[in-house]
Design an enzyme around this catalytic site. Structure first.
Site, PDB file in Angstrom:
ATOM      1  N   SER A   1     156.553  64.038 -37.036  1.00 52.55           N
ATOM      2  CA  SER A   1     156.202  63.237 -35.861  1.00 52.55           C
ATOM      3  C   SER A   1     156.738  61.827 -36.090  1.00 52.55           C
ATOM      4  CB  SER A   1     154.683  63.225 -35.650  1.00 52.55           C
ATOM      5  OG  SER A   1     154.008  62.935 -36.852  1.00 52.55           O
TER       6      SER A   1
ATOM      7  N   GLU B   1     156.428  57.619 -34.949  1.00 52.75           N
ATOM      8  CA  GLU B   1     155.566  56.587 -34.356  1.00 52.75           C
ATOM      9  C   GLU B   1     156.400  55.415 -33.842  1.00 52.75           C
ATOM     10  OE1 GLU B   1     152.007  55.640 -36.594  1.00 52.75           O
ATOM     11  OE2 GLU B   1     152.355  53.507 -36.259  1.00 52.75           O
TER      12      GLU B   1
ATOM     13  N   ALA C   1     146.266  45.137 -31.499  1.00 52.73           N
ATOM     14  CA  ALA C   1     144.925  44.689 -31.876  1.00 52.73           C
ATOM     15  C   ALA C   1     144.143  44.207 -30.665  1.00 52.73           C
ATOM     16  CB  ALA C   1     145.047  43.561 -32.904  1.00 52.73           C
TER      17      ALA C   1
ATOM     18  N   ARG D   1     140.136  52.186 -35.970  1.00 52.84           N
ATOM     19  CA  ARG D   1     139.305  51.000 -35.732  1.00 52.84           C
ATOM     20  C   ARG D   1     140.186  49.871 -35.206  1.00 52.84           C
ATOM     21  NH1 ARG D   1     137.403  47.231 -40.537  1.00 52.84           N
ATOM     22  NH2 ARG D   1     139.612  46.727 -40.319  1.00 52.84           N
ATOM     23  N   GLY D   2     141.371  49.748 -35.797  1.00 51.54           N
ATOM     24  CA  GLY D   2     142.254  48.642 -35.445  1.00 51.54           C
ATOM     25  C   GLY D   2     142.119  47.520 -36.454  1.00 51.54           C
ATOM     26  N   ASP D   3     143.172  46.739 -36.552  1.00 55.38           N
ATOM     27  CA  ASP D   3     143.115  45.582 -37.449  1.00 55.38           C
ATOM     28  C   ASP D   3     142.317  44.492 -36.764  1.00 55.38           C
ATOM     29  OD1 ASP D   3     144.366  46.359 -39.799  1.00 55.38           O
ATOM     30  OD2 ASP D   3     146.319  46.289 -38.810  1.00 55.38           O
TER      31      ASP D   3
ATOM     32  N   ALA E   1     135.981  53.364 -37.079  1.00 54.82           N
ATOM     33  CA  ALA E   1     136.692  54.439 -36.369  1.00 54.82           C
ATOM     34  C   ALA E   1     135.822  55.691 -36.224  1.00 54.82           C
ATOM     35  CB  ALA E   1     137.985  54.777 -37.110  1.00 54.82           C
TER      36      ALA E   1
ATOM     37  N   TYR F   1     144.008  56.655 -46.406  1.00 61.18           N
ATOM     38  CA  TYR F   1     144.647  55.646 -47.270  1.00 61.18           C
ATOM     39  C   TYR F   1     144.762  56.132 -48.722  1.00 61.18           C
ATOM     40  CZ  TYR F   1     143.685  52.941 -43.132  1.00 61.18           C
ATOM     41  OH  TYR F   1     143.657  52.521 -41.827  1.00 61.18           O
TER      42      TYR F   1
ATOM     43  N   HIS G   1     141.924  51.718 -48.438  1.00 62.64           N
ATOM     44  CA  HIS G   1     141.935  50.639 -47.453  1.00 62.64           C
ATOM     45  C   HIS G   1     141.488  49.339 -48.130  1.00 62.64           C
ATOM     46  CE1 HIS G   1     140.537  48.295 -43.941  1.00 62.64           C
ATOM     47  NE2 HIS G   1     141.574  48.874 -43.363  1.00 62.64           N
TER      48      HIS G   1
ATOM     49  N   GLN H   1     148.393  55.959 -44.387  1.00 62.38           N
ATOM     50  CA  GLN H   1     149.151  54.725 -44.542  1.00 62.38           C
ATOM     51  C   GLN H   1     150.379  55.060 -45.387  1.00 62.38           C
ATOM     52  OE1 GLN H   1     150.320  52.055 -43.525  1.00 62.38           O
ATOM     53  NE2 GLN H   1     148.346  51.037 -43.379  1.00 62.38           N
TER      54      GLN H   1
ATOM     55  N   GLN I   1     160.039  41.839 -44.690  1.00 57.44           N
ATOM     56  CA  GLN I   1     159.103  42.385 -43.694  1.00 57.44           C
ATOM     57  C   GLN I   1     158.166  43.419 -44.359  1.00 57.44           C
ATOM     58  OE1 GLN I   1     160.980  45.293 -41.258  1.00 57.44           O
ATOM     59  NE2 GLN I   1     160.106  44.499 -39.371  1.00 57.44           N
TER      60      GLN I   1
ATOM     61  N   PHE J   1     154.044  43.405 -44.617  1.00 62.57           N
ATOM     62  CA  PHE J   1     153.186  44.527 -44.165  1.00 62.57           C
ATOM     63  C   PHE J   1     152.305  45.007 -45.315  1.00 62.57           C
ATOM     64  CE2 PHE J   1     156.202  46.710 -40.833  1.00 62.57           C
ATOM     65  CZ  PHE J   1     155.889  45.734 -39.925  1.00 62.57           C
TER      66      PHE J   1
ATOM     67  N   HIS K   1     154.905  62.141 -41.059  1.00 61.36           N
ATOM     68  CA  HIS K   1     154.807  61.243 -39.896  1.00 61.36           C
ATOM     69  C   HIS K   1     155.622  59.991 -40.227  1.00 61.36           C
ATOM     70  CE1 HIS K   1     152.825  59.320 -36.415  1.00 61.36           C
ATOM     71  NE2 HIS K   1     152.715  58.241 -37.169  1.00 61.36           N
TER      72      HIS K   1
HETATM   73  P1  FAD Z   1     137.913  52.747 -40.414  1.00 59.41           P
HETATM   74  O1  FAD Z   1     138.066  54.192 -40.714  1.00 59.41           O
HETATM   75  O2  FAD Z   1     136.792  52.323 -39.537  1.00 59.41           O
HETATM   76  O3  FAD Z   1     137.776  51.992 -41.829  1.00 59.41           O
HETATM   77  C1  FAD Z   1     137.885  50.573 -41.906  1.00 59.41           C
HETATM   78  C2  FAD Z   1     137.246  50.089 -43.205  1.00 59.41           C
HETATM   79  O4  FAD Z   1     135.831  50.168 -43.089  1.00 59.41           O
HETATM   80  C3  FAD Z   1     137.602  50.911 -44.446  1.00 59.41           C
HETATM   81  O5  FAD Z   1     137.684  50.038 -45.535  1.00 59.41           O
HETATM   82  C4  FAD Z   1     136.430  51.853 -44.598  1.00 59.41           C
HETATM   83  O6  FAD Z   1     136.272  52.318 -45.925  1.00 59.41           O
HETATM   84  C5  FAD Z   1     135.285  50.943 -44.152  1.00 59.41           C
HETATM   85  N1  FAD Z   1     134.143  51.667 -43.570  1.00 59.41           N
HETATM   86  C6  FAD Z   1     134.175  52.621 -42.616  1.00 59.41           C
HETATM   87  N2  FAD Z   1     132.916  53.007 -42.297  1.00 59.41           N
HETATM   88  C7  FAD Z   1     132.080  52.258 -43.042  1.00 59.41           C
HETATM   89  C8  FAD Z   1     130.668  52.149 -43.161  1.00 59.41           C
HETATM   90  N3  FAD Z   1     129.854  52.906 -42.422  1.00 59.41           N
HETATM   91  N4  FAD Z   1     130.156  51.257 -44.037  1.00 59.41           N
HETATM   92  C9  FAD Z   1     130.965  50.466 -44.780  1.00 59.41           C
HETATM   93  N5  FAD Z   1     132.310  50.512 -44.724  1.00 59.41           N
HETATM   94  C10 FAD Z   1     132.866  51.392 -43.863  1.00 59.41           C
HETATM   95  N6  FAD Z   1     146.130  49.476 -36.106  1.00 59.41           N
HETATM   96  C11 FAD Z   1     146.195  49.059 -34.828  1.00 59.41           C
HETATM   97  O7  FAD Z   1     145.667  47.980 -34.485  1.00 59.41           O
HETATM   98  N7  FAD Z   1     146.871  49.795 -33.871  1.00 59.41           N
HETATM   99  C12 FAD Z   1     147.457  50.990 -34.177  1.00 59.41           C
HETATM  100  O8  FAD Z   1     148.053  51.614 -33.301  1.00 59.41           O
HETATM  101  C13 FAD Z   1     147.388  51.460 -35.522  1.00 59.41           C
HETATM  102  N8  FAD Z   1     147.934  52.651 -35.878  1.00 59.41           N
HETATM  103  C14 FAD Z   1     147.761  53.125 -37.157  1.00 59.41           C
HETATM  104  C15 FAD Z   1     148.233  54.399 -37.478  1.00 59.41           C
HETATM  105  C16 FAD Z   1     148.054  54.927 -38.767  1.00 59.41           C
HETATM  106  C17 FAD Z   1     148.562  56.315 -39.079  1.00 59.41           C
HETATM  107  C18 FAD Z   1     147.409  54.131 -39.759  1.00 59.41           C
HETATM  108  C19 FAD Z   1     147.236  54.669 -41.174  1.00 59.41           C
HETATM  109  C20 FAD Z   1     146.948  52.863 -39.447  1.00 59.41           C
HETATM  110  C21 FAD Z   1     147.086  52.352 -38.150  1.00 59.41           C
HETATM  111  N9  FAD Z   1     146.600  51.098 -37.777  1.00 59.41           N
HETATM  112  C22 FAD Z   1     146.689  50.660 -36.475  1.00 59.41           C
HETATM  113  C23 FAD Z   1     145.955  50.224 -38.767  1.00 59.41           C
HETATM  114  C24 FAD Z   1     144.415  50.398 -38.808  1.00 59.41           C
HETATM  115  O9  FAD Z   1     143.859  50.023 -37.580  1.00 59.41           O
HETATM  116  C25 FAD Z   1     143.906  49.518 -39.930  1.00 59.41           C
HETATM  117  O10 FAD Z   1     144.281  50.043 -41.182  1.00 59.41           O
HETATM  118  C26 FAD Z   1     142.422  49.162 -39.867  1.00 59.41           C
HETATM  119  O11 FAD Z   1     142.214  48.069 -40.772  1.00 59.41           O
HETATM  120  C27 FAD Z   1     141.490  50.293 -40.268  1.00 59.41           C
HETATM  121  O12 FAD Z   1     141.470  51.283 -39.328  1.00 59.41           O
HETATM  122  P2  FAD Z   1     140.722  52.688 -39.608  1.00 59.41           P
HETATM  123  O13 FAD Z   1     140.796  53.464 -38.381  1.00 59.41           O
HETATM  124  O14 FAD Z   1     141.215  53.282 -40.855  1.00 59.41           O
HETATM  125  O15 FAD Z   1     139.233  52.127 -39.829  1.00 59.41           O
END
Ligand code: FAD
Length: 275
Positions: free
Chosen positions: A7, A9, A43, A98-100, A114, A136, A140, A167, A203, A207, A257
């Site tokens: 796939s 992206e 974001a 979740r998003g950054d 997320a 990750y 993460h 990641q 770059q 990242f 991917h």
């Molecule tokens: P989560 O799964 O919510 O985790 C975030 C952090 O919180 C982690 O450290 C986790 O261990 C911690 N955590 C989760 N639940 C709990 C809890 N209950 N208590 C304590 N800690 C907890 N970003 C964008 O903005 N737009 C995109 O389109 C985008 N696409 C991506 C695609 C891929 C394949 C990847 C790998 C990343 C992408 N990202 C994107 C980046 C991503 O949004 C970031 O890495 C973000 O910081 C974490 O997102 P997540 O969904 O992994 O979060």
């Protein structure tokens, strides 16, 4: 690459030139018969409309398209509205994040993680969407510990995710060790490695600092030593990433991917090396 699902992206382009470039890149990458093309979500929802427009254009060309959707600083009503619009357009796959955390002042929103978004999507739309989540191998940057991060991935699957995409990483052991750790925690769902070609070392280093993906020291030093000689940077990058993909494929990964940055050239070379 026979029989290995792949796939690609993209990010949603901003300008007419960007849109034209992406169309061209997509046409080249479509030749590899990808399982789907995905489109990132800026974001705090900053690319919400452009993500949808790009996804619909890809779908209209006859390809499977998966929008990314992130929840940070969004309300449940906003997410529900977006889900409904995607359902109406027959989009059935989402990359759910979740998003950054955006810099500056941002709205608080209804979701913290997320896993909560995955749960909400299942509650609102049942099994309509195939849900991909992020994983990750090098953990993460905000995770309290490797174990806590794997437990979080497990929570995302328990909430209804189907598959994870990782990641990027350049150390193949990080991926396979992570898969072992996930298995020890009872995770059985597929975890597809995310592959980042090496376009530009400055770059990539930027990242990697943000997302916690390690560039091995030997690789960073060799790439930096090429200075402005981009042809040499890219040639070494293609070699290294092709070997990484080969090792992953030979180790039995469920797919690959590719993070394309809307460019087809290096990825076409990498996939060509695997065929
Ligand atoms: P989560 O799964 O919510 O985790 C975030 C952090 O919180 C982690 O450290 C986790 O261990 C911690 N955590 C989760 N639940 C709990 C809890 N209950 N208590 C304590 N800690 C907890 N970003 C964008 O903005 N737009 C995109 O389109 C985008 N696409 C991506 C695609 C891929 C394949 C990847 C790998 C990343 C992408 N990202 C994107 C980046 C991503 O949004 C970031 O890495 C973000 O910081 C974490 O997102 P997540 O969904 O992994 O979060």
């Amino acid at each position: 690459m026979k029989n290995l699902p792949i796939s690609f992206e993209f990010f949603p382009p901003k300008t007419p030139e960007g849109i034209a470039n992406l169309r061209e890149a997509r046409a080249k990458l479509a030749k590899f018969n990808p399982e789907f093309f995905s489109v990132t979500f800026g974001a705090g929802g900053s690319t919400r409309d452009r993500t949808m427009e790009t996804v619909l254009e890809i779908q209209a060309e006859g390809h499977a398209a998966a929008p990314h959707i992130s929840c940070i600083s969004s309300t449940k009503a906003e997410i529900a509205d977006l889900l409904q619009r995607y359902q109406e357009k027959n989009i059935n796959k989402l990359v759910t994040l979740r998003g950054d955390i955006p810099s500056g002042e941002v709205a608080v929103g209804d979701f913290k993680y997320a896993s909560e978004l995955v749960e909400f999507i299942r509650m609102q739309t049942g099994q309509h969407f195939h849900i991909e989540v992020a994983a990750y191998p090098e953990f993460h940057p905000e995770a309290a510990s490797p174990r806590a991060d794997v437990e979080n991935l497990k929570r995302k699957f328990a909430a209804g995710a189907n598959r994870a995409i990782t990641q990027y990483f350049y150390n193949v052991d990080a991926y396979f060790r992570f898969i072992d750790l996930c298995a020890q925690h009872g995770i059985t769902q597929p975890i597809v490695p995310g592959i980042m070609p090496i376009y530009n070392i400055t770059q990539l280093a930027r990242f990697s600092n943000i997302c916690g993906a390690e560039i091995p020291r030997w690789l960073k030093l060799r790439l930096e030593a090429y200075g402005d000689d981009m042809a040499s940077v890219r040639a070494l990058g293609v070699d290294v990433v092709s070997e990484l993909c080969e090792a992953l494929r030979d180790g039995g990964v469920p797919g690959l991917h590719f993070y394309t940055l809307n460019q087809a050239g290096l990825i076409s070379q990498i996939i060509g090396n695997l065929e």
